[in-house]
Design a protein around this motif. Structure first.
Motif, PDB file in Angstrom:
ATOM      1  N   ARG A 173      31.057  32.138  42.219  1.00  9.72           N
ATOM      2  CA  ARG A 173      30.836  31.083  41.227  1.00  9.72           C
ATOM      3  C   ARG A 173      32.140  30.781  40.513  1.00  9.72           C
ATOM      4  N   ARG A 174      32.490  29.531  40.553  1.00  8.49           N
ATOM      5  CA  ARG A 174      33.688  29.108  39.841  1.00  8.49           C
ATOM      6  C   ARG A 174      33.306  28.735  38.424  1.00  8.49           C
ATOM      7  N   ARG A 175      34.175  29.050  37.536  1.00  5.20           N
ATOM      8  CA  ARG A 175      33.936  28.685  36.143  1.00  5.20           C
ATOM      9  C   ARG A 175      34.184  27.198  36.008  1.00  5.20           C
ATOM     10  N   SER A 176      33.146  26.480  35.657  1.00  6.08           N
ATOM     11  CA  SER A 176      33.292  25.036  35.540  1.00  6.08           C
ATOM     12  C   SER A 176      33.734  24.685  34.128  1.00  6.08           C
TER      13      SER A 176
END
Length: 123
Positions: free
Chosen positions: A49-52
């Motif tokens: 999961r990329r930090r949005s």
């Protein structure tokens, strides 16, 4: 007491089993490498999961009155755009766009009422 079934053969722990697919230590390494390759393609890990980061952010310290005033102005602009667009359309499509404009206008009225109910801060 007599047993009708023979005892199962004792399990061998080394690689000298004639039915073992691992005839040499290299074949065991090859099998393990093949398992890793198959796991890589057939059992992929969950995507990281990329930090949005939000592109647009409303300041957290913004007061309710300012937020409602901005919402009211945005809805008034959308209502005007929809009415202008409806004037360019033929009747069946015009009615759809005018219906959307009416929903936007009702939202604008609700925001205006909320603005009227806000007690202005003592300044």
């Amino acid at each position: 007491m007599f047993k009708y079934t023979p005892n199962p053969p004792e399990a061998e722990t080394d690689d000298s089993d004639p039915t073992s697919p691992y005839s040499t230590p290299d074949s065991r390494k090859l099998h393990e490498a093949a398992e890793r390759a198959l796991d890589h393609y057939l059992k992929p890990e969950a995507p990281k999961r990329r930090r949005s980061r939000p592109m647009f952010l409303i300041a957290p310290d913004m007061d309710q009155e300012s937020l409602l005033a901005h919402a009211c102005e945005s809805m008034a602009s959308a209502n005007t755009l929809l009415n202008d667009f409806a004037a360019l359309l033929e009747p069946p499509y015009r009615n759809t766009v005018l219906g959307i404009a009416q929903v936007v206008m009702l939202g604008e009225l609700a925001v205006n009422r909320a603005l009227d109910n806000i007690d202005p801060p003592n300044r």
